[in-house]
Scaffold this active site. Sequence first.
Site, PDB file in Angstrom:
ATOM      1  CD  GLU A  78       8.555 -28.466 -10.008  1.00 49.55           C
ATOM      2  OE1 GLU A  78       8.296 -27.416  -9.378  1.00 49.55           O
ATOM      3  OE2 GLU A  78       9.117 -29.449  -9.475  1.00 49.55           O
ATOM      4  CD  GLU A 136       8.346 -22.256  -7.136  1.00 50.67           C
ATOM      5  OE1 GLU A 136       8.242 -22.936  -6.102  1.00 50.67           O
ATOM      6  OE2 GLU A 136       9.368 -22.236  -7.840  1.00 50.67           O
TER       7      GLU A 136
END
Length: 203
Positions: free
Chosen positions: A153, A158
């Site tokens: 990932e 974020e």
Amino acid sequence: MKLATTFALLGGVLSLGLSAGEWELVWGDEFDYQGQPDPAKWGYEVGFVRNQELQYYTDNRRENARVEDGCLVLEARRETFPNPKYQEGDTNWQRGRANAEYTAASLVTLDKASWQYGRIEVRAKLPRGKGVWPAIWMLGTNRGQIGWPRCGEIDIMEFVGKQPDYVHGTVHYMGPDGKRRMSGGKLKAAEIGRASCRERVEI
């Protein structure tokens, strides 16, 4: 490993090049149309998906995902929304709630586009406030076969609402022992008050 991209709670533009010397655009969405996101490029995650989050991700619902004025708008809404997988008495967090209190959208390129090498560019305006967690990330397309984090990932961006001064960039993967999840990344000072930001990652 090939990667597919996920947008959760925000929108952006993706481009990808094949060599470090001369980049060649092979995929993009400038959102120069109106209405629903282009179904040839975008799919949806649906339901209560991860991390025991409160929001229910809806499928092709204009209230949560739409294109307008040159932007992809992904909107979280506080509303009652029925959970079609509800089972009375079930203690599982995805099936034990008759209704969601929030709806949102999570758009993905899985089964529509994926890449092994290149550069992804995204321009996005982020919401602020405690409880929000907009993100743009990539997962291995083989997640269904080998699971996470073995598939890998890359979190391009974020933004965690309780840390309003920073954006996160993180990589998650399986450690060399094959048992432990490993993570590495950094925080970057957020440009508060700017209308948009640009994050870049080379893979």
